[in-house]
Scaffold this active site. Structure first.
Site, PDB file in Angstrom:
ATOM      1  N   LYS A   1       1.030  -1.338  -0.276  1.00  0.00           N
ATOM      2  CA  LYS A   1      -0.068   0.062   0.033  1.00  0.00           C
ATOM      3  C   LYS A   1       0.629   0.757   0.092  1.00  0.00           C
ATOM      4  O   LYS A   1       0.153   2.093  -0.595  1.00  0.00           O
ATOM      5  CB  LYS A   1      -1.300   0.195   1.521  1.00  0.00           C
ATOM      6  CG  LYS A   1      -2.396  -1.041   0.808  1.00  0.00           C
ATOM      7  CD  LYS A   1      -2.903  -1.408   2.050  1.00  0.00           C
ATOM      8  CE  LYS A   1      -3.917  -2.250   1.518  1.00  0.00           C
ATOM      9  NZ  LYS A   1      -4.052  -3.614   1.590  1.00  0.00           N
TER      10      LYS A   1
HETATM   11  C1  LIG Z   1      -4.817  -4.371   1.114  1.00  0.00           C
HETATM   12  C2  LIG Z   1      -3.082  -5.549   0.935  1.00  0.00           C
HETATM   13  C3  LIG Z   1      -4.091  -6.280  -0.167  1.00  0.00           C
HETATM   14  C4  LIG Z   1      -4.785  -6.647  -0.120  1.00  0.00           C
HETATM   15  O1  LIG Z   1      -4.807  -5.711  -1.697  1.00  0.00           O
HETATM   16  P1  LIG Z   1      -6.490  -5.318  -2.841  1.00  0.00           P
HETATM   17  O2  LIG Z   1      -6.008  -3.824  -4.017  1.00  0.00           O
HETATM   18  O3  LIG Z   1      -7.772  -5.031  -1.596  1.00  0.00           O
HETATM   19  O4  LIG Z   1      -7.152  -6.629  -3.824  1.00  0.00           O
HETATM   20  C5  LIG Z   1      -3.276  -7.922   0.177  1.00  0.00           C
HETATM   21  N1  LIG Z   1      -2.051  -8.512   0.812  1.00  0.00           N
HETATM   22  C6  LIG Z   1      -2.007  -7.120   1.371  1.00  0.00           C
HETATM   23  C7  LIG Z   1      -0.225  -7.359   2.595  1.00  0.00           C
HETATM   24  C8  LIG Z   1      -2.785  -5.911   1.917  1.00  0.00           C
HETATM   25  O5  LIG Z   1      -2.473  -4.978   3.003  1.00  0.00           O
END
Ligand SMILES: *Cc1c(COP(=O)(O)O)cnc(C)c1O
Length: 465
Positions: A112
């Site tokens: 993220k």
């Molecule tokens: C947010 C997150 C996901 C999922 O991502 P999306 O964009 O909602 O599909 C997968 N793995 C981790 C570690 C995350 O923080």
């Protein structure tokens, strides 16, 4: 370049407006009016470019001139300069055809950071030129909160208020939020669950006078610019594995359908992606939708990959928009029905269209533990549980043609989920240098009851200071 709502009844926005906006006013999500494409020659030209230069090339056509190229380059250099690997998104090889793309070298050890580091700088820039102040509010079950706080801490013209459920996030996740001492960061532990936190955020957005007085905004995963920024690493990885001459497949651990939708955009732009493997844990609404057409909401089951423990995949609406022939009125009717009945059926045509690019797999806890162990045994790499879900799906759904490499997106550093990793592999992942000292730092947060009036009073008091 204009952005339109998936429900067809909100005004079209510019890039700057869509960056600062959350949900469209008609309840829909913003998407580009049309997707710019890169020719094979332009994709070939990306070979050997740095991550930042690749990003400049991919993002520019979407900006509609919102930022001069030199400013965009400077902004991206600042955002990715904080990453602790020179390649920013390094590829690691698991076996002859399977690879992982490490997306956890940012400040909070999860993918993220890729989008939020850029979004924080764009917010600051756009707010300065408009001379506006925003209060960003959010609810988090872990990764989003820390990534947003690290992206916005100390930035001018904005405050961030992050609600987390008291005692229900891991110690590492909490400390990544509460040890950030910038005066514009306000952490709140709510005496309730993550759903309670989300309900409070929604209630504050629905309280119009409060919303307007404090100019509330959000940086959750429905933000278009977050998705856009994630398109870059698909190009970066595929070009290193031989695109555009060679096709590449990706396996993407998914909850909200955000990261994998970025892959869909990359494909629409002309990147030769042979397939996108949608990897879910046992919270499998996306797997059911893609295989059986059954998009119905169940109850959330806790797993060792908690960032994917969700039932409604908000970004799926963006794919549904295309599956409805980009007819916003038709999709608005479908979504109204879904919001009432908590279920939706994808017809055979829609499923067949989706199946031209997407396949899916749901990994249970045994599959996840097995892939953690097998990867460690075969290559010595210790993965995190979200990545392990992705690798299990990559093995199950790899294309028959063995010339096509399969890249699993590695969404978090294993140290973030070290208990689950240790249970499966016997290895306790070490904290990377940037996270060492997390347990020595002072924490600051306010504990509040699960009560709208109390949370609003707290925000009003903080913003008055
Ligand atoms: C947010 C997150 C996901 C999922 O991502 P999306 O964009 O909602 O599909 C997968 N793995 C981790 C570690 C995350 O923080």
């Amino acid at each position: 370049m204009k952005y339109i709502s998936t429900r067809g009844a909100a005004p079209a926005l510019t890039f700057e407006e869509v960056t600062l906006a959350g949900l469209a006013r008609d309840g829909g999500l913003y998407v580009p009016e049309s997707i710019p494409t890169l020719s094979p020659a332009e994709i070939r030209d990306l070979a050997g470019l740095s991550y930042v230069e690749t990003a400049v090339r991919i993002l520019t056509p979407f900006l509609g001139g919102a930022l001069p190229e030199a400013d965009l380059r400077a902004l991206l250099t600042e955002a990715y300069g904080h990453f602790d690997h020179k390649a920013v998104a390094p590829l690691k090889q698991l076996d002859e055809r399977h690879w992982i793309l490490e997306l956890f070298h940012g400040p909070t050890l999860a993918f993220k950071d890729f989008a939020l580091q850029v979004l924080g700088l764009l917010f600051e820039r756009f707010l300065a030129t408009r001379n506006e102040h925003l209060t960003v509010i959010g609810a988090t079950s872990g990764d989003t909160g820390s990534a947003a706080i690290h992206a916005l801490a100390g930035r001018d013209n904005l405050d961030i208020v992050m609600l987390h459920p008291q005692g229900r996030v891991s110690d590492v996740q909490r400390r990544q939020m509460t040890t950030v001492m910038a005066p514009n960061v306000h952490n709140v532990a709510i005496q309730g669950t993550f759903d309670d936190c989300q309900a409070l955020v929604k209630a504050m957005f629905n309280d119009q006078p409060f919303r307007d007085r404090h100019r509330l905004s959000a940086v959750n995963s429905i933000n278009w610019t977050r998705l856009l920024v994630q398109v870059v690493y698909y190009f970066y990885a595929a070009v290193r594995l031989g695109a555009p001459e060679r096709q590449v497949a990706f396996s993407v651990p998914t909850g909200n359908f955000g990261d994998v939708f970025a892959g869909y955009i990359a494909h629409a732009m002309g990147l030769p992606i042979e397939r996108l493997i949608v990897a879910t844990n046992t919270n499998d609404i996306l797997h059911r939708a893609l295989t059986k057409g059954d998009y119905s909401v169940g109850t959330v089951a806790p797993t060792s990959s908690p960032s994917m423990d969700i039932q409604i995949s908000s970004n799926f609406e963006r794919l549904l928009f295309d599956l409805h022939g980009r007819d916003g009125t038709a999709l608005a009717a479908t979504m109204a029905d879904f919001e009432k009945n908590r279920r939706m059926h994808l017809n055979a045509d829609q499923r067949a269209t989706a199946a031209r690019l997407f396949v899916s797999f749901s990994a249970d806890e045994d599959d996840t533990a097995l892939s953690l162990r097998r990867v460690y045994a075969e290559s010595g790499l210790v993965l995190d549980p979200h990545t392990a879900v992705g690798v299990a799906a990559a093995w199950a759904q790899a294309p028959a043609d063995r010339h096509i490499p399969v890249v699993t997106l590695s969404t978090a550093h294993p140290a973030k989920f070290r208990d689950a990793v240790e249970r499966a592999t016997g290895q306790r992942p070490a904290m990377p240098p940037r996270a060492q000292g997390l347990f020595d730092r002072e924490e600051r947060y306010t504990t509040l009851p699960n009560d709208l009036a109390a949370v609003e009073a707290f925000i009003a008091e903080r913003m008055a200071e």
